[in-house]
Design a protein around this motif. Structure first.
Motif, PDB file in Angstrom:
ATOM      1  N   GLY A  57      59.138  73.961  39.831  1.00  0.00           N
ATOM      2  CA  GLY A  57      57.707  73.194  40.439  1.00  0.00           C
ATOM      3  C   GLY A  57      57.957  73.287  42.089  1.00  0.00           C
ATOM      4  O   GLY A  57      58.797  74.132  42.618  1.00  0.00           O
ATOM      5  N   ARG A  58      57.795  72.123  42.464  1.00  0.00           N
ATOM      6  CA  ARG A  58      57.393  71.914  43.909  1.00  0.00           C
ATOM      7  C   ARG A  58      58.593  71.302  44.390  1.00  0.00           C
ATOM      8  O   ARG A  58      59.161  70.614  43.909  1.00  0.00           O
ATOM      9  N   ILE A  59      59.361  72.073  45.487  1.00  0.00           N
ATOM     10  CA  ILE A  59      60.849  71.600  45.542  1.00  0.00           C
ATOM     11  C   ILE A  59      60.626  70.925  46.824  1.00  0.00           C
ATOM     12  O   ILE A  59      60.117  71.312  48.103  1.00  0.00           O
ATOM     13  N   ALA A  60      61.112  69.396  46.831  1.00  0.00           N
ATOM     14  CA  ALA A  60      60.991  68.735  47.941  1.00  0.00           C
ATOM     15  C   ALA A  60      62.199  68.643  48.961  1.00  0.00           C
ATOM     16  O   ALA A  60      62.207  68.572  50.107  1.00  0.00           O
ATOM     17  N   LEU A  61      63.501  69.224  48.261  1.00  0.00           N
ATOM     18  CA  LEU A  61      64.704  68.930  48.718  1.00  0.00           C
ATOM     19  C   LEU A  61      65.751  69.917  48.370  1.00  0.00           C
ATOM     20  O   LEU A  61      65.731  69.870  46.962  1.00  0.00           O
ATOM     21  N   ILE A  62      66.448  70.631  49.256  1.00  0.00           N
ATOM     22  CA  ILE A  62      67.449  71.570  48.616  1.00  0.00           C
ATOM     23  C   ILE A  62      68.715  70.791  49.349  1.00  0.00           C
ATOM     24  O   ILE A  62      68.845  70.774  50.714  1.00  0.00           O
ATOM     25  N   VAL A  63      69.719  70.417  48.507  1.00  0.00           N
ATOM     26  CA  VAL A  63      70.969  69.902  49.046  1.00  0.00           C
ATOM     27  C   VAL A  63      72.035  70.838  48.575  1.00  0.00           C
ATOM     28  O   VAL A  63      72.170  71.044  47.288  1.00  0.00           O
ATOM     29  N   ILE A  64      72.795  71.354  49.476  1.00  0.00           N
ATOM     30  CA  ILE A  64      73.634  72.346  49.396  1.00  0.00           C
ATOM     31  C   ILE A  64      75.200  71.983  49.695  1.00  0.00           C
ATOM     32  O   ILE A  64      75.361  71.362  50.855  1.00  0.00           O
ATOM     33  N   ASP A 103      73.009  81.532  49.636  1.00  0.00           N
ATOM     34  CA  ASP A 103      71.896  82.689  49.782  1.00  0.00           C
ATOM     35  C   ASP A 103      70.755  82.521  48.943  1.00  0.00           C
ATOM     36  O   ASP A 103      69.825  82.370  49.618  1.00  0.00           O
ATOM     37  N   GLN A 104      71.022  82.409  47.551  1.00  0.00           N
ATOM     38  CA  GLN A 104      70.019  82.573  46.644  1.00  0.00           C
ATOM     39  C   GLN A 104      68.825  81.146  46.994  1.00  0.00           C
ATOM     40  O   GLN A 104      67.755  81.233  46.883  1.00  0.00           O
ATOM     41  N   MET A 105      69.501  80.153  47.071  1.00  0.00           N
ATOM     42  CA  MET A 105      68.883  78.795  47.453  1.00  0.00           C
ATOM     43  C   MET A 105      67.960  78.703  48.805  1.00  0.00           C
ATOM     44  O   MET A 105      67.017  78.388  48.891  1.00  0.00           O
ATOM     45  N   GLN A 106      68.592  79.237  49.829  1.00  0.00           N
ATOM     46  CA  GLN A 106      67.965  79.459  51.219  1.00  0.00           C
ATOM     47  C   GLN A 106      66.677  80.496  50.886  1.00  0.00           C
ATOM     48  O   GLN A 106      65.837  79.880  51.614  1.00  0.00           O
ATOM     49  N   ARG A 107      66.705  81.384  50.120  1.00  0.00           N
ATOM     50  CA  ARG A 107      65.435  82.123  49.799  1.00  0.00           C
ATOM     51  C   ARG A 107      64.298  81.133  49.254  1.00  0.00           C
ATOM     52  O   ARG A 107      63.183  81.226  49.400  1.00  0.00           O
ATOM     53  N   LEU A 108      64.793  80.105  48.293  1.00  0.00           N
ATOM     54  CA  LEU A 108      63.901  79.131  47.750  1.00  0.00           C
ATOM     55  C   LEU A 108      63.188  78.207  48.707  1.00  0.00           C
ATOM     56  O   LEU A 108      62.137  77.641  48.453  1.00  0.00           O
ATOM     57  N   ALA A 109      63.701  77.932  49.888  1.00  0.00           N
ATOM     58  CA  ALA A 109      63.223  77.223  50.815  1.00  0.00           C
ATOM     59  C   ALA A 109      62.281  77.735  51.461  1.00  0.00           C
ATOM     60  O   ALA A 109      61.606  77.059  52.436  1.00  0.00           O
ATOM     61  N   ALA A 126      60.676  73.556  51.979  1.00  0.00           N
ATOM     62  CA  ALA A 126      61.318  72.455  51.539  1.00  0.00           C
ATOM     63  C   ALA A 126      62.609  72.085  52.623  1.00  0.00           C
ATOM     64  O   ALA A 126      63.087  72.963  53.155  1.00  0.00           O
ATOM     65  N   GLN A 127      62.908  70.946  52.481  1.00  0.00           N
ATOM     66  CA  GLN A 127      63.760  70.496  53.442  1.00  0.00           C
ATOM     67  C   GLN A 127      65.271  70.824  52.985  1.00  0.00           C
ATOM     68  O   GLN A 127      65.411  70.934  51.723  1.00  0.00           O
ATOM     69  N   VAL A 128      66.012  71.221  53.901  1.00  0.00           N
ATOM     70  CA  VAL A 128      67.504  71.744  53.230  1.00  0.00           C
ATOM     71  C   VAL A 128      68.340  70.947  53.925  1.00  0.00           C
ATOM     72  O   VAL A 128      68.603  70.768  55.247  1.00  0.00           O
ATOM     73  N   VAL A 129      69.551  70.323  53.262  1.00  0.00           N
ATOM     74  CA  VAL A 129      70.589  69.612  53.841  1.00  0.00           C
ATOM     75  C   VAL A 129      71.703  70.083  53.508  1.00  0.00           C
ATOM     76  O   VAL A 129      72.059  70.477  52.136  1.00  0.00           O
ATOM     77  N   TYR A 130      72.768  70.285  54.376  1.00  0.00           N
ATOM     78  CA  TYR A 130      74.072  70.466  53.914  1.00  0.00           C
ATOM     79  C   TYR A 130      75.059  69.394  53.949  1.00  0.00           C
ATOM     80  O   TYR A 130      75.105  68.892  54.982  1.00  0.00           O
ATOM     81  N   LEU A 131      75.817  69.332  52.990  1.00  0.00           N
ATOM     82  CA  LEU A 131      76.920  68.240  52.747  1.00  0.00           C
ATOM     83  C   LEU A 131      78.020  68.849  52.877  1.00  0.00           C
ATOM     84  O   LEU A 131      78.358  69.661  51.920  1.00  0.00           O
ATOM     85  N   ALA A 186      72.631  58.965  50.192  1.00  0.00           N
ATOM     86  CA  ALA A 186      72.372  58.794  51.735  1.00  0.00           C
ATOM     87  C   ALA A 186      71.159  59.759  51.710  1.00  0.00           C
ATOM     88  O   ALA A 186      70.314  59.573  52.611  1.00  0.00           O
ATOM     89  N   VAL A 187      71.583  61.070  51.577  1.00  0.00           N
ATOM     90  CA  VAL A 187      70.541  61.960  51.792  1.00  0.00           C
ATOM     91  C   VAL A 187      69.003  61.811  50.918  1.00  0.00           C
ATOM     92  O   VAL A 187      68.193  61.977  51.622  1.00  0.00           O
ATOM     93  N   ILE A 188      69.121  61.367  49.702  1.00  0.00           N
ATOM     94  CA  ILE A 188      67.891  61.280  48.969  1.00  0.00           C
ATOM     95  C   ILE A 188      67.263  59.964  49.702  1.00  0.00           C
ATOM     96  O   ILE A 188      65.940  59.984  49.798  1.00  0.00           O
ATOM     97  N   GLU A 189      68.008  58.902  50.061  1.00  0.00           N
ATOM     98  CA  GLU A 189      67.128  57.544  50.635  1.00  0.00           C
ATOM     99  C   GLU A 189      66.665  58.061  51.991  1.00  0.00           C
ATOM    100  O   GLU A 189      65.323  57.730  52.364  1.00  0.00           O
ATOM    101  N   GLN A 190      67.300  59.043  52.752  1.00  0.00           N
ATOM    102  CA  GLN A 190      66.726  59.281  54.127  1.00  0.00           C
ATOM    103  C   GLN A 190      65.548  60.138  53.826  1.00  0.00           C
ATOM    104  O   GLN A 190      64.434  59.826  54.524  1.00  0.00           O
ATOM    105  N   ALA A 191      65.436  60.917  52.643  1.00  0.00           N
ATOM    106  CA  ALA A 191      64.378  62.078  52.770  1.00  0.00           C
ATOM    107  C   ALA A 191      63.185  61.186  51.953  1.00  0.00           C
ATOM    108  O   ALA A 191      62.070  61.688  52.235  1.00  0.00           O
ATOM    109  N   ALA A 192      63.533  60.145  51.177  1.00  0.00           N
ATOM    110  CA  ALA A 192      62.451  59.355  50.486  1.00  0.00           C
ATOM    111  C   ALA A 192      61.744  58.523  51.464  1.00  0.00           C
ATOM    112  O   ALA A 192      60.682  57.919  51.046  1.00  0.00           O
ATOM    113  N   ALA A 193      62.490  58.187  52.519  1.00  0.00           N
ATOM    114  CA  ALA A 193      61.694  56.962  53.701  1.00  0.00           C
ATOM    115  C   ALA A 193      60.621  57.656  54.042  1.00  0.00           C
ATOM    116  O   ALA A 193      60.363  58.742  54.451  1.00  0.00           O
TER     117      ALA A 193
END
Length: 109
Positions: free
Chosen positions: A59-66, A77-83, A87-92, A102-109
């Motif tokens: 479906g619609r990708i809101a956020l990709i957390v790597i 690399d596969q996931m970066q192609r999906l972005a 979609a927002q991409v966050v590297y943890l 913390a990332v989800i709460e920030q993205a949801a704000a």
């Protein structure tokens, strides 16, 4: 933590969206899911590989957390192609539930 673009509906509200978590620990999937679903999103967690055709089912990708300490370069690399659809991409550095929260709460704000 490095973040890129955020995606919202045309009226400013979040639409029914999916969060992709790449890497991390398979044993933590249910805890990752609890964090994501608390904010009204669905979760897809790919620990080792992305199955063929997965892009069509997310479906619609809101956020990709790597989670960089627990992911292969090929999977990242596969996931970066999906972005490509904005979609927002966050590297943890950590695969912890608190880091994801913390990332989800920030993205949801």
């Amino acid at each position: 933590m490095k973040a890129e673009r955020r995606s919202q509906g045309s009226d400013g509200r979040r639409e029914e969206q999916t969060v992709l978590v790449i890497g991390g620990s398979g044993g933590m999937s249910s805890r990752y899911r609890d964090v994501v679903e608390k904010h009204g999103w669905s979760l897809r967690h790919y620990e080792n590989r992305v199955p063929p055709g997965a892009r069509h089912g997310v479906g619609r990708i809101a956020l990709i957390v790597i989670m960089v300490t627990m992911v292969s370069h090929a999977l990242r690399d596969q996931m970066q192609r999906l972005a490509a659809d904005g979609a927002q991409v966050v590297y943890l550095r950590s695969a912890s539930v608190s880091a994801l929260r913390a990332v989800i709460e920030q993205a949801a704000a």
